[in-house]
Scaffold this active site. Structure first.
Site, PDB file in Angstrom:
ATOM      1  N   ASN A  38     -26.094  11.949 -19.237  1.00  0.00           N
ATOM      2  CA  ASN A  38     -26.571  13.039 -18.413  1.00  0.00           C
ATOM      3  C   ASN A  38     -25.989  14.360 -18.934  1.00  0.00           C
ATOM      4  OD1 ASN A  38     -27.757  14.407 -16.174  1.00  0.00           O
ATOM      5  ND2 ASN A  38     -27.542  12.522 -14.969  1.00  0.00           N
ATOM      6  N   HIS A  81      -2.954  16.435 -30.163  1.00  0.00           N
ATOM      7  CA  HIS A  81      -1.958  17.258 -30.853  1.00  0.00           C
ATOM      8  C   HIS A  81      -0.581  16.671 -30.612  1.00  0.00           C
ATOM      9  CE1 HIS A  81      -4.944  20.356 -31.697  1.00  0.00           C
ATOM     10  NE2 HIS A  81      -5.422  20.090 -30.488  1.00  0.00           N
ATOM     11  N   GLY A  87     -19.338  10.531 -13.217  1.00  0.00           N
ATOM     12  CA  GLY A  87     -19.255  11.958 -13.503  1.00  0.00           C
ATOM     13  C   GLY A  87     -17.837  12.511 -13.502  1.00  0.00           C
ATOM     14  N   ARG A 131     -10.728  -3.475  -8.914  1.00  0.00           N
ATOM     15  CA  ARG A 131     -11.317  -4.769  -8.578  1.00  0.00           C
ATOM     16  C   ARG A 131     -12.068  -5.346  -9.777  1.00  0.00           C
ATOM     17  NH1 ARG A 131     -15.632  -2.666  -4.130  1.00  0.00           N
ATOM     18  NH2 ARG A 131     -14.902  -0.613  -4.572  1.00  0.00           N
TER      19      ARG A 131
END
Length: 191
Positions: free
Chosen positions: A84, A114, A141, A182
């Site tokens: 997305n 880094h 998301g 879970r």
């Protein structure tokens, strides 16, 4: 003596002094500029850019713009891949993504890192570690996946997670830092 690119791909400390790696990032940015500004109806043309940019693609995939990466050639995606809006992949090392993977909006995959030592960091040293995502994985998301992480087949990473360590197959994991909450049963149900 290894080049900065060879060291980057090998996961060794390297200095990017604006040579070959800079030019390769500029090439990727040019392709991504075209991809991200293309008419939304030009799906086939966008897919051609992704095929040109990525090291490997399956036959069926969809990358929703905008998308950003460093080089592109270190990215491999399997069949039936979907990402997305606002996927970012910093691909100094390999990023291998399996079949049937879904990535929600605002996900970031970072192979680049880094040194902890402030002197080395100030001098510009960096390194990269590969990321591997198995088959049938769903990444929620606003997730960040850090360098060197592997995510096992069939797993789900909950929204907002920061994945700092490997996640096994067949689990739901979430949080900062991301942890298993879970298991997923063979029938696809959760415990």
């Amino acid at each position: 003596m290894k080049s900065a690119k060879e060291k980057m791909i090998a996961g060794e400390l390297f200095l990017d002094m604006g040579g070959e790696l800079f030019q390769e990032r500029q090439h990727a940015k040019k392709l991504l500029h075209e991809f991200n500004l293309m008419d939304p109806t030009k799906v086939k043309a966008r897919n051609q850019i992704i095929k040109k940019l990525f090291g490997k693609t399956g036959n069926r995939f969809f990358v929703e713009p905008p998308f950003r990466c460093d080089y592109g050639y270190n990215i491999e995606i399997g069949e039936n891949f979907y990402s997305n809006y606002n996927l970012v992949i910093l691909d100094g090392a390999k990023v291998i993504i399996g079949d049937n993977v879904m990535i929600a909006p605002n996900v970031s995959l970072f192979t680049a890192a880094h040194p902890i030592d402030p002197k080395l960091r100030t001098e510009g040293w960096e390194f990269s570690k590969p990321i591997t995502i198995g088959n049938q994985v769903w990444i929620g998301g606003n997730t960040v996946i850090n360098p060197g992480v592997s995510i096992g087949d069939n797993s789900v990473i909950g929204s907002g997670s920061v994945v700092t360590k490997d996640i096994p197959a067949n689990v739901v994991a979430v949080g900062n830092p991301c942890r298993v909450i879970r298991s997923i049963l063979p029938e696809g149900n959760v415990e």
